[in-house]
Motif scaffolding. Structure first.
Motif, PDB file in Angstrom:
ATOM      1  N   ASN A 100     -62.987 -57.545  76.177  1.00 24.99           N
ATOM      2  CA  ASN A 100     -62.974 -58.245  77.443  1.00 24.99           C
ATOM      3  C   ASN A 100     -62.743 -59.727  77.139  1.00 24.99           C
ATOM      4  OD1 ASN A 100     -63.383 -59.021  80.030  1.00 24.99           O
ATOM      5  ND2 ASN A 100     -65.524 -58.359  80.134  1.00 24.99           N
ATOM      6  N   ALA A 101     -61.728 -60.320  77.751  1.00 27.82           N
ATOM      7  CA  ALA A 101     -61.426 -61.729  77.481  1.00 27.82           C
ATOM      8  C   ALA A 101     -61.179 -62.458  78.791  1.00 27.82           C
ATOM      9  CB  ALA A 101     -60.184 -61.833  76.587  1.00 27.82           C
ATOM     10  N   SER A 102     -61.599 -63.708  78.858  1.00 30.24           N
ATOM     11  CA  SER A 102     -61.321 -64.510  80.033  1.00 30.24           C
ATOM     12  C   SER A 102     -61.153 -65.974  79.651  1.00 30.24           C
ATOM     13  CB  SER A 102     -62.432 -64.362  81.078  1.00 30.24           C
ATOM     14  OG  SER A 102     -63.664 -64.715  80.514  1.00 30.24           O
ATOM     15  N   TYR A 103     -60.464 -66.683  80.520  1.00 25.23           N
ATOM     16  CA  TYR A 103     -60.140 -68.086  80.262  1.00 25.23           C
ATOM     17  C   TYR A 103     -61.281 -68.972  80.755  1.00 25.23           C
ATOM     18  CZ  TYR A 103     -57.401 -72.412  80.282  1.00 25.23           C
ATOM     19  OH  TYR A 103     -56.943 -73.685  80.066  1.00 25.23           O
ATOM     20  N   LEU A 104     -61.786 -69.833  79.883  1.00 29.17           N
ATOM     21  CA  LEU A 104     -62.883 -70.714  80.273  1.00 29.17           C
ATOM     22  C   LEU A 104     -62.389 -72.075  80.737  1.00 29.17           C
ATOM     23  CD1 LEU A 104     -65.410 -69.921  77.429  1.00 29.17           C
ATOM     24  CD2 LEU A 104     -65.477 -69.129  79.782  1.00 29.17           C
ATOM     25  N   GLY A 105     -61.236 -72.471  80.251  1.00 28.85           N
ATOM     26  CA  GLY A 105     -60.703 -73.747  80.682  1.00 28.85           C
ATOM     27  C   GLY A 105     -60.135 -74.568  79.549  1.00 28.85           C
ATOM     28  N   GLU A 106     -59.626 -75.723  79.916  1.00 28.23           N
ATOM     29  CA  GLU A 106     -59.010 -76.602  78.953  1.00 28.23           C
ATOM     30  C   GLU A 106     -60.088 -77.423  78.283  1.00 28.23           C
ATOM     31  OE1 GLU A 106     -55.663 -79.633  79.774  1.00 28.23           O
ATOM     32  OE2 GLU A 106     -55.128 -77.698  80.669  1.00 28.23           O
ATOM     33  N   LYS A 107     -59.916 -77.651  77.009  1.00 28.37           N
ATOM     34  CA  LYS A 107     -60.879 -78.489  76.294  1.00 28.37           C
ATOM     35  C   LYS A 107     -60.213 -79.820  76.029  1.00 28.37           C
ATOM     36  CE  LYS A 107     -64.349 -77.660  73.118  1.00 28.37           C
ATOM     37  NZ  LYS A 107     -65.330 -76.864  72.501  1.00 28.37           N
ATOM     38  N   SER A 108     -60.873 -80.882  76.393  1.00 28.60           N
ATOM     39  CA  SER A 108     -60.254 -82.179  76.149  1.00 28.60           C
ATOM     40  C   SER A 108     -60.314 -82.464  74.654  1.00 28.60           C
ATOM     41  CB  SER A 108     -60.992 -83.267  76.923  1.00 28.60           C
ATOM     42  OG  SER A 108     -62.362 -83.165  76.678  1.00 28.60           O
ATOM     43  N   ALA A 109     -59.263 -83.026  74.130  1.00 31.44           N
ATOM     44  CA  ALA A 109     -59.210 -83.353  72.709  1.00 31.44           C
ATOM     45  C   ALA A 109     -60.257 -84.418  72.395  1.00 31.44           C
ATOM     46  CB  ALA A 109     -57.820 -83.848  72.345  1.00 31.44           C
ATOM     47  N   GLN A 110     -60.972 -84.216  71.327  1.00 30.20           N
ATOM     48  CA  GLN A 110     -62.019 -85.169  70.950  1.00 30.20           C
ATOM     49  C   GLN A 110     -61.376 -86.403  70.328  1.00 30.20           C
ATOM     50  OE1 GLN A 110     -64.499 -84.112  72.241  1.00 30.20           O
ATOM     51  NE2 GLN A 110     -64.158 -81.965  72.281  1.00 30.20           N
TER      52      GLN A 110
END
Length: 71
Positions: free
Chosen positions: A61-71
């Motif tokens: 089961n996979a789902s998209y959590l969102g974009e991660k801002s580059a550190q």
């Protein structure tokens, strides 16, 4: 590259190895697998749909959590 975060229902090393395998097959992906939190963070030029379809090839089961801002 965009940094995307996904939830993948991984329970063991075997699961994370499956994720590693499908992402390697996609090619040129840089990713981190956080097994305890069931998260996969991917640096990719592919779009989210492609990445999600790829992760689902593991049978998990996979789902998209969102974009991660580059550190």
């Amino acid at each position: 590259f965009q940094k995307h975060e996904f939830f993948v229902d991984m329970t063991c090393e075997g699961c994370s190895n499956a994720v590693t395998r499908v992402l390697h097959r996609l090619g040129g992906e840089s990713f981190d697998i956080d097994l305890p939190n069931k998260k996969v963070c991917i640096d990719s030029e592919h779009n989210v749909d492609t990445l999600l379809e790829t992760l689902k090839k593991t049978g998990k089961n996979a789902s998209y959590l969102g974009e991660k801002s580059a550190q």
